[in-house]
Design a protein around this motif. Structure first.
Motif: not given
Length: 211
Positions: A7-11, A21-22, A38-42
């Motif tokens: 998710i953070d990479g996608w953002l 902002a994140r 706490g979830k890292a992926r989507m």
């Protein structure tokens, strides 16, 4: 089966790299149930919906004051992005920021017809492409013969005339506009700096002083 994405990479790919902002963007995605703390992926299907949610909720904006003003007035929540190429208003380009701001000021001041005297063929094409759909433009090739009558017609037609002396502009062409400028001094701007942003900045300064 759809692959998951970080998710953070996608953002970050969308310019949402600053910590605050994140966190704000993730908070909204959690509010609508697309992820949880706490979830890292989507999954890819959820990311498509996440992109829609963020576009509806936020106006992605750089740190430029004019861009922030537009974002605040948009009805959506401003969301700071970095790099500024992700800014929804200017795309990180000094030329683009100047073009948008110039068009906004033209609208405010009732300026509808603009003559640009000089500039390279590439720059004239850029101005036509970026401004021509919003205001009426006359682009005068500074290297080709221009009669005094044509210059007078341009001056009478225009709301604003930009004589761009730092570019491809012969004195015989610019002279027609400068010699007649006294009768049209409120609309003629002499620009001595290069670059589209500099040209439009000088035009906006003139319009502000002419209020």
């Amino acid at each position: 089966m759809s692959a998951d994405r970080d998710i953070d990479g996608w953002l970050a790919e969308r310019g949402v790299t600053l910590m605050d902002a994140r966190a704000r963007a993730r908070g909204v995605l959690e509010e609508v149930g697309l992820t949880r703390p706490g979830k890292a992926r989507m999954s890819e299907p959820k990311l498509l919906r996440a992109a829609e949610v963020l576009a509806e909720r936020f106006f992605q904006v750089c740190a430029d004051a004019a861009c922030l003003q537009v974002a605040t007035a948009s009805g959506r929540e401003p969301l700071r992005v970095e790099p500024r190429s992700h800014c929804a208003r200017c795309g990180g380009s000094a030329n683009r920021r100047a073009e948008v701001a110039f068009l906004e000021m033209c609208h405010q001041r009732g300026v509808q017809r603009v003559v640009v005297v000089g500039g390279s063929p590439a720059v004239r094409e850029e101005l036509e492409a970026k401004l021509g759909g919003h205001i009426s433009l006359r682009m005068v090739d500074g290297t080709e013969r221009r009669t005094a009558d044509r210059a007078k017609s341009d001056l009478e037609w225009a709301d604003l005339v930009l004589v761009w002396g730092a570019t491809e502009l012969h004195h015989k062409v610019s002279g027609h506009y400068t010699h007649l400028a006294s009768a049209h001094h409120r609309k003629v701007v002499h620009v001595v700096r290069r670059g589209v942003a500099a040209l439009l900045d000088e035009a906006m300064i003139h319009l502000q002083r002419a209020r």
